[in-house]
Scaffold this motif. Structure first.
Motif, PDB file in Angstrom:
ATOM      1  N   THR A  79      -5.074 -34.081 -43.482  1.00  0.00           N
ATOM      2  CA  THR A  79      -5.249 -35.049 -42.347  1.00  0.00           C
ATOM      3  C   THR A  79      -6.661 -34.977 -41.898  1.00  0.00           C
TER       4      THR A  79
ATOM      5  N   ASP B  14      -6.627 -23.586 -46.870  1.00  0.00           N
ATOM      6  CA  ASP B  14      -6.180 -23.650 -48.161  1.00  0.00           C
ATOM      7  C   ASP B  14      -6.674 -22.568 -49.125  1.00  0.00           C
TER       8      ASP B  14
ATOM      9  N   ARG C 107       3.496 -31.181 -42.894  1.00  0.00           N
ATOM     10  CA  ARG C 107       2.819 -29.783 -42.427  1.00  0.00           C
ATOM     11  C   ARG C 107       3.311 -29.438 -40.869  1.00  0.00           C
TER      12      ARG C 107
HETATM   13  C1  WTA Z   1      -1.656 -29.558 -48.885  1.00  0.00           C
HETATM   14  C2  WTA Z   1      -1.783 -34.429 -46.747  1.00  0.00           C
HETATM   15  C3  WTA Z   1      -1.738 -29.028 -53.197  1.00  0.00           C
HETATM   16  C4  WTA Z   1      -2.431 -28.610 -48.633  1.00  0.00           C
HETATM   17  C5  WTA Z   1      -2.670 -35.298 -47.314  1.00  0.00           C
HETATM   18  C6  WTA Z   1      -3.417 -29.222 -47.396  1.00  0.00           C
HETATM   19  C7  WTA Z   1      -1.709 -30.042 -51.329  1.00  0.00           C
HETATM   20  C8  WTA Z   1      -2.160 -29.840 -46.750  1.00  0.00           C
HETATM   21  C9  WTA Z   1      -2.017 -31.223 -51.823  1.00  0.00           C
HETATM   22  C10 WTA Z   1      -2.752 -31.036 -45.871  1.00  0.00           C
HETATM   23  C11 WTA Z   1      -1.850 -31.289 -53.583  1.00  0.00           C
HETATM   24  C12 WTA Z   1      -1.982 -31.876 -50.003  1.00  0.00           C
HETATM   25  N1  WTA Z   1      -1.840 -30.177 -54.039  1.00  0.00           N
HETATM   26  N2  WTA Z   1      -1.654 -29.069 -51.866  1.00  0.00           N
HETATM   27  N3  WTA Z   1      -2.244 -32.329 -54.184  1.00  0.00           N
HETATM   28  N4  WTA Z   1      -2.173 -32.185 -51.204  1.00  0.00           N
HETATM   29  N5  WTA Z   1      -1.793 -30.669 -50.115  1.00  0.00           N
HETATM   30  O1  WTA Z   1      -2.798 -32.896 -43.609  1.00  0.00           O
HETATM   31  O2  WTA Z   1      -1.976 -27.435 -48.005  1.00  0.00           O
HETATM   32  O3  WTA Z   1      -0.408 -33.542 -44.260  1.00  0.00           O
HETATM   33  O4  WTA Z   1      -4.051 -28.558 -46.579  1.00  0.00           O
HETATM   34  O5  WTA Z   1      -2.216 -34.054 -45.594  1.00  0.00           O
HETATM   35  O6  WTA Z   1      -1.083 -30.296 -47.709  1.00  0.00           O
HETATM   36  O7  WTA Z   1      -1.421 -31.860 -45.260  1.00  0.00           O
HETATM   37  P1  WTA Z   1      -1.513 -33.176 -44.330  1.00  0.00           P
END
Ligand code: WTA
Length: 647
Positions: free
Chosen positions: A415, A499, A525
């Motif tokens: 995000t 991460d 999340r």
């Molecule tokens: C995880 C979503 C592994 C990660 C776009 C990050 C991923 C959190 C991946 C963000 C991926 C998102 N491989 N982990 N391709 N994409 N993450 O804010 O832990 O909803 O920090 O954004 O999702 O989640 P958000």
């Protein structure tokens, strides 16, 4: 460990924008001289008045200040809609696929313009103007995109609230940003079920809980009538009844906020992540083009929800800025059955499909039924987002959905990053199932140890980004200090992602998951603290601790330890009630998988809950608890182990 390597197919290489050499060249250029690189790339967006400044960013302690293109002016809605009218007026901008199989709609860029501008005029009548905040709590219907774009047109800052959130969660978000208007629908539809959106908004606003709200706009999406509150509520169709489509887009500065999106952190209430206009549009558009090797005639389907950042950047702003036909799907991949995705692909001749590993695993669980009844031969590229994709799911996605003919682009971002930061590049990188591979242009990912020391070579570490990029979040709404605290204080002078990752011997990145108290449940999340505070709000709960554990379908499951108030019976009825409670206080996505009664929680002598131990017990790894000698009362651990639920 050597991973299986999949080369990009010749078909992809034949038309791809990049090859290995040109990727390297462009990447090196973006790192060597970001100013020059982004000065050039900024031109992909239409500006009302051009920028002379490009990158003015500081990650210095006490002075986190991120600005891109700051003296340029533009309008995001103009970029997504108006600028396509000369060339693409009759091109389909949005394909809407309803929850039920035979319901769909095509909206051309001309129609999009008309609908967005009329609705923007409607919002104007309600007094919405530049800088006002507008909450959007909508099902996945085209009007959700119209609402976002109409806000952007007026310069109002939208805050989309995922339609799966409960009244309390709506009220929190509305109050944090002081929204003036809520845009909603009477009901949504999802997987054959009806979602009572208007009643949820009514509950959120009841007892004057959201004083900033002046009006509620209600789209009549189903036939159900709900009473409207006089002087506050108005039907969408009544609002636009006498509005025309002449609504000049507001001239916005590049750094004017475009939207707020609340997301979960490791502490306290959700954080209002703020994205601004210029840099966000440049980066969303560029990543959408390069990561998916976009072609003019693509039919692009991102199966996310507009309630999440993926829906913002890759259903609405990125694709529409690029003049792409973007498909919005109201339903779920498993309704009426798991063949739905394939059938939608065939029906609309989808060429790019972008979805989450959790959806892939849900389909995979039903064997090859997902592939029945569809050929899926229009597809040329697949994308994955939201959580680590396990190699087994990757291979199934590649072979079964993509007929072993489409690259899988595993995109890592957040995000807060606004757009994709690490992903394979069509034509330029090979693919390794489970690896997000390489950084996008301008992105400098590094791995550091817990003391912040940069680690070189093949290693595990905490993932940081060394320098700014145009779509980086600028602040948290109303709380710049928390912004600095959350992202720039663990390690100084860099952005900390939260991460963990591994870099392999080829320099490719493998994201291993959160290293903080944030869970990723089915790609959603969730902060453990949020779930805990929902639980302790129940009168029977004295204390609660929430941890994640690996879950086959959801990625992570939610494991809850609850200590009840003295004298309360820890009964099965209470258990059922607590599950219901969390669902209604927060959201069904936060439904606990296990609730274990805990007579006591393991704490340090200073009273801090030792989550490490609770995590091990929840993961059924209690034989590796490590040192428990610092606990105030080590005996609580034995009882927790004995009664553990995930065996
Ligand atoms: C995880 C979503 C592994 C990660 C776009 C990050 C991923 C959190 C991946 C963000 C991926 C998102 N491989 N982990 N391709 N994409 N993450 O804010 O832990 O909803 O920090 O954004 O999702 O989640 P958000």
């Amino acid at each position: 460990m050597s991973a299986k390597v999949y080369p990009m197919s010749d078909a992809v290489k034949a038309h791809a924008r990049l090859n290995p050499e040109s990727y390297q060249e462009k990447y090196q250029a973006s790192i060597a001289d970001p100013e020059a690189f982004w000065r050039e790339e900024g031109k992909r967006i239409s500006w009302f008045s051009p920028y002379s400044k490009v990158k003015q960013t500081s990650f210095a302690p006490g002075n986190i200040d991120i600005q891109w293109y700051s003296d340029g002016t533009l309008n995001a809605c103009y970029n997504c809609v108006d600028r396509h009218l000369p060339e693409r007026a009759d091109k389909t901008a949005i394909i809407w696929e309803g929850d039920e199989v035979d319901v769909q709609k095509h909206i051309s860029f001309r129609e999009l313009h008309e609908s967005v501008a009329r609705f923007a005029n409607g919002l104007k009548k309600l007094g919405v103007k530049k800088g006002d905040r507008v909450a959007i709590y909508m099902p996945m219907v085209p009007e959700a995109a119209y609402a976002m774009l109409a806000c952007a047109r007026l310069g109002a800052v939208h805050s989309v609230i995922f339609a799966g959130f409960s009244p309390n969660a709506i009220a929190d978000r509305v109050n944090d940003c002081g929204a003036k208007v809520v845009i909603t629908a009477n009901e949504g539809r999802r997987g054959g079920k009806v979602v009572p959106l208007k009643p949820n908004v009514d509950k959120a606003l009841s007892n004057n809980a959201c004083e900033s709200i002046e009006h509620v706009v209600v789209l009549k999406h189903t036939d159900t009538d709900y009473p409207l509150e006089a002087n506050r509520d108005i039907w969408w169709h009544d609002l636009i009844g006498d509005c025309d489509s002449d609504c000049p887009p507001e001239v916005m500065a590049a750094e004017d906020p475009l939207f707020i999106l609340y997301t979960s952190g490791s502490t306290g209430k959700p954080k209002g992540v703020v994205h601004t206009t210029g840099g966000y549009m440049v980066y969303a558009s560029m990543t959408h083009e390069y990561s998916f090797d976009l072609q003019e005639n693509d039919v692009y389907w991102c199966a996310a929800d507009v309630g999440w950042i993926t829906g913002h950047s890759y259903i609405v702003y990125g694709p529409l800025a690029n003049g792409t036909t973007t498909l919005m799907f109201e339903g779920v991949p498993t309704y009426p059955d798991v063949s739905r995705i394939g059938k939608v692909v065939d029906k609309h001749q989808v060429t790019i499909l972008y979805t989450a590993p959790t959806a892939v695993r849900a389909l995979m669980a039903k064997g090859n039924a997902a592939a029945k009844g569809s050929a899926r031969d229009s597809l040329r590229l697949l994308g994955s987002v939201g959580e680590p994709i396990n190699p087994e799911a990757w291979e199934w996605y590649y072979e079964t959905i993509g007929n072993s003919a489409c690259p899988v682009i595993d995109t890592w971002w957040q995000t807060e990053t606004g757009g994709i930061l690490i992903a394979p590049f069509p034509g330029a990188t090979d693919m390794k199932p489970g690896s997000a591979m390489l950084p996008f242009f301008g992105i400098k990912p590094k791995l550091v140890d817990n003391d912040g020391k940069v680690l070189e070579g093949a290693t595990d570490g905490n993932l940081i980004i060394e320098d700014s990029w145009p779509s980086q979040a600028r602040t948290l709404w109303g709380d710049h200090e928390r912004f600095e605290q959350t992202y720039f204080s663990t390690y100084k002078n860099v952005y900390f992602t939260g991460d963990g990752a591994r870099r392999d011997e080829d320099g490719h990145f493998w994201i291993t998951g959160r290293v903080d108290d944030v869970l990723n449940v089915s790609g959603h999340r969730l902060g453990t603290a949020e779930i805990e505070s929902a639980l302790v709000a129940h009168k029977a709960v004295a204390e609660a601790a929430v941890v994640g554990y690996p879950h086959d379908l959801k990625g992570q499951g939610i494991y809850v330890y609850v200590t009840v108030v003295d004298g309360v019976d820890a009964s099965d009825d209470l258990l059922t009630e607590l599950v219901k409670w969390v669902r209604s206080e927060l959201s069904p996505i936060a439904t606990p998988d296990f609730i274990q009664w805990a007579p006591g929680l393991p704490k340090t002598r200073s009273g801090k809950i030792m989550r490490r131990i609770l995590r091990k017990i929840a993961c059924n790894e209690h034989s590796q608890l490590g040192d428990t000698s610092t606990l105030a009362d080590p005996s609580v651990v034995d009882s927790l182990i004995e009664n553990r639920l995930n065996r």
